[in-house]
Design a protein around this motif. Structure first.
Motif, PDB file in Angstrom:
ATOM      1  N   HIS A  98       0.845  -1.195   0.000  1.00  0.00           N
ATOM      2  CA  HIS A  98       0.000   0.000   0.000  1.00  0.00           C
ATOM      3  C   HIS A  98       0.876   1.239   0.000  1.00  0.00           C
ATOM      4  N   ARG A  99       0.225   2.382  -0.166  1.00  0.00           N
ATOM      5  CA  ARG A  99       0.919   3.660  -0.038  1.00  0.00           C
ATOM      6  C   ARG A  99      -0.125   4.748   0.219  1.00  0.00           C
ATOM      7  N   PHE A 100       0.362   5.890   0.732  1.00  0.00           N
ATOM      8  CA  PHE A 100      -0.467   7.064   0.942  1.00  0.00           C
ATOM      9  C   PHE A 100       0.047   8.177   0.037  1.00  0.00           C
ATOM     10  N   ARG A 101      -0.905   8.986  -0.470  1.00  0.00           N
ATOM     11  CA  ARG A 101      -0.560  10.114  -1.333  1.00  0.00           C
ATOM     12  C   ARG A 101      -1.258  11.368  -0.829  1.00  0.00           C
ATOM     13  N   ASN A 102      -0.560  12.490  -0.893  1.00  0.00           N
ATOM     14  CA  ASN A 102      -1.166  13.782  -0.618  1.00  0.00           C
ATOM     15  C   ASN A 102      -1.795  14.260  -1.920  1.00  0.00           C
ATOM     16  N   LEU A 103      -3.111  14.448  -1.916  1.00  0.00           N
ATOM     17  CA  LEU A 103      -3.815  14.843  -3.130  1.00  0.00           C
ATOM     18  C   LEU A 103      -3.702  16.334  -3.439  1.00  0.00           C
ATOM     19  N   SER A 104      -3.280  17.131  -2.479  1.00  0.00           N
ATOM     20  CA  SER A 104      -3.199  18.578  -2.683  1.00  0.00           C
ATOM     21  C   SER A 104      -1.836  18.980  -3.241  1.00  0.00           C
ATOM     22  N   ASP A 105      -1.866  19.912  -4.180  1.00  0.00           N
ATOM     23  CA  ASP A 105      -0.625  20.477  -4.711  1.00  0.00           C
ATOM     24  C   ASP A 105      -0.202  21.721  -3.949  1.00  0.00           C
ATOM     25  N   THR A 106      -1.014  22.139  -2.940  1.00  0.00           N
ATOM     26  CA  THR A 106      -0.716  23.375  -2.218  1.00  0.00           C
ATOM     27  C   THR A 106      -0.690  23.215  -0.700  1.00  0.00           C
ATOM     28  N   GLN A 107      -1.351  22.182  -0.162  1.00  0.00           N
ATOM     29  CA  GLN A 107      -1.471  22.021   1.287  1.00  0.00           C
ATOM     30  C   GLN A 107      -0.758  20.761   1.765  1.00  0.00           C
ATOM     31  N   PRO A 108      -0.177  20.784   2.961  1.00  0.00           N
ATOM     32  CA  PRO A 108       0.445  19.568   3.514  1.00  0.00           C
ATOM     33  C   PRO A 108      -0.616  18.561   3.957  1.00  0.00           C
ATOM     34  N   MET A 109      -0.176  17.367   4.224  1.00  0.00           N
ATOM     35  CA  MET A 109      -1.014  16.280   4.727  1.00  0.00           C
ATOM     36  C   MET A 109      -0.276  15.654   5.901  1.00  0.00           C
ATOM     37  N   LYS A 110      -1.014  15.158   6.884  1.00  0.00           N
ATOM     38  CA  LYS A 110      -0.372  14.595   8.064  1.00  0.00           C
ATOM     39  C   LYS A 110      -1.149  13.359   8.522  1.00  0.00           C
ATOM     40  N   ILE A 111      -0.410  12.277   8.840  1.00  0.00           N
ATOM     41  CA  ILE A 111      -1.026  11.041   9.337  1.00  0.00           C
ATOM     42  C   ILE A 111      -0.404  10.633  10.673  1.00  0.00           C
ATOM     43  N   LEU A 112      -1.203   9.972  11.476  1.00  0.00           N
ATOM     44  CA  LEU A 112      -0.734   9.282  12.678  1.00  0.00           C
ATOM     45  C   LEU A 112      -0.733   7.806  12.340  1.00  0.00           C
ATOM     46  N   TRP A 113       0.418   7.148  12.488  1.00  0.00           N
ATOM     47  CA  TRP A 113       0.503   5.715  12.195  1.00  0.00           C
ATOM     48  C   TRP A 113       0.767   4.938  13.475  1.00  0.00           C
ATOM     49  N   ILE A 114       0.249   3.708  13.478  1.00  0.00           N
ATOM     50  CA  ILE A 114       0.422   2.813  14.620  1.00  0.00           C
ATOM     51  C   ILE A 114       0.752   1.424  14.069  1.00  0.00           C
ATOM     52  N   TYR A 115       1.876   0.858  14.516  1.00  0.00           N
ATOM     53  CA  TYR A 115       2.265  -0.499  14.137  1.00  0.00           C
ATOM     54  C   TYR A 115       2.128  -1.400  15.351  1.00  0.00           C
ATOM     55  N   ALA A 116       1.657  -2.605  15.131  1.00  0.00           N
ATOM     56  CA  ALA A 116       1.330  -3.522  16.214  1.00  0.00           C
ATOM     57  C   ALA A 116       2.534  -4.297  16.757  1.00  0.00           C
ATOM     58  N   ARG A 117       3.736  -3.898  16.406  1.00  0.00           N
ATOM     59  CA  ARG A 117       4.951  -4.546  16.916  1.00  0.00           C
ATOM     60  C   ARG A 117       6.031  -3.506  17.138  1.00  0.00           C
ATOM     61  N   LEU A 118       6.849  -3.729  18.149  1.00  0.00           N
ATOM     62  CA  LEU A 118       8.003  -2.850  18.369  1.00  0.00           C
ATOM     63  C   LEU A 118       9.012  -2.980  17.235  1.00  0.00           C
ATOM     64  N   ASP A 119       9.111  -4.188  16.672  1.00  0.00           N
ATOM     65  CA  ASP A 119      10.081  -4.456  15.609  1.00  0.00           C
ATOM     66  C   ASP A 119       9.435  -4.408  14.226  1.00  0.00           C
ATOM     67  N   ALA A 120       8.492  -3.476  14.039  1.00  0.00           N
ATOM     68  CA  ALA A 120       7.819  -3.330  12.749  1.00  0.00           C
ATOM     69  C   ALA A 120       8.834  -3.057  11.641  1.00  0.00           C
ATOM     70  N   THR A 121       8.589  -3.651  10.490  1.00  0.00           N
ATOM     71  CA  THR A 121       9.446  -3.438   9.330  1.00  0.00           C
ATOM     72  C   THR A 121       8.647  -2.810   8.194  1.00  0.00           C
TER      73      THR A 121
END
Length: 139
Positions: A98-121
């Motif tokens: 998967h991937r995330f894309r910012n659809l705006s050409d003028t405004q920033p985008m911000k996400i909060l991510w959470i991984y279910a393991r300390l050793d996430a890859t």
């Protein structure tokens, strides 16, 4: 170095935490992790400059992402892309490209991510290169 006390809560202030440039217009601020005593998950915030998209990738664990601000598209390999609005929350199973894309050409985008393991890859789909998510924060 003193070990964190797992019985003690932590308050993390993103404005006071070092942000790491991921290249291509994306930067990450790590939040909860082993340094505060976490034993089961990690999280952080990634900011996307206008027009930024990250490469297709997958993780070795479940992931949840909350769109904090901006306009985003979630592209999932083999599925229809989904447009996200602020506070939309995703859940992704392990090993799903998967991937995330910012659809705006003028405004920033911000996400909060959470991984279910300390050793996430993170494994890049195109190259197969795998790195620990936490290793990106040491650059």
């Amino acid at each position: 170095m003193t070990q964190p006390d797992p019985r003690r809560a932590a308050v993390l202030r993103p404005a006071e935490i070092k942000t790491h440039d991921r290249g291509g217009g994306a930067s990450t601020t790590p939040l909860v992790g082993p340094s505060v005593g976490a034993t089961a998950f990690i999280n952080g915030i990634t900011s996307f400059a206008p027009g930024t998209k990250i490469p297709f990738h997958s993780h070795n664990c479940e992931e949840s992402v909350v769109l904090l601000e901006g306009e985003a598209m979630l592209d999932i390999e083999g599925q229809e892309s989904v447009r996200l609005q602020a506070l939309d929350t995703t859940w992704l199973p392990p090993n799903l490209s998967h991937r995330f894309r910012n659809l705006s050409d003028t405004q920033p985008m911000k996400i909060l991510w959470i991984y279910a393991r300390l050793d996430a890859t993170r494994t890049l789909t195109e190259t197969g290169v795998t790195n620990f998510v936490s290793a990106e924060h040491d650059k």
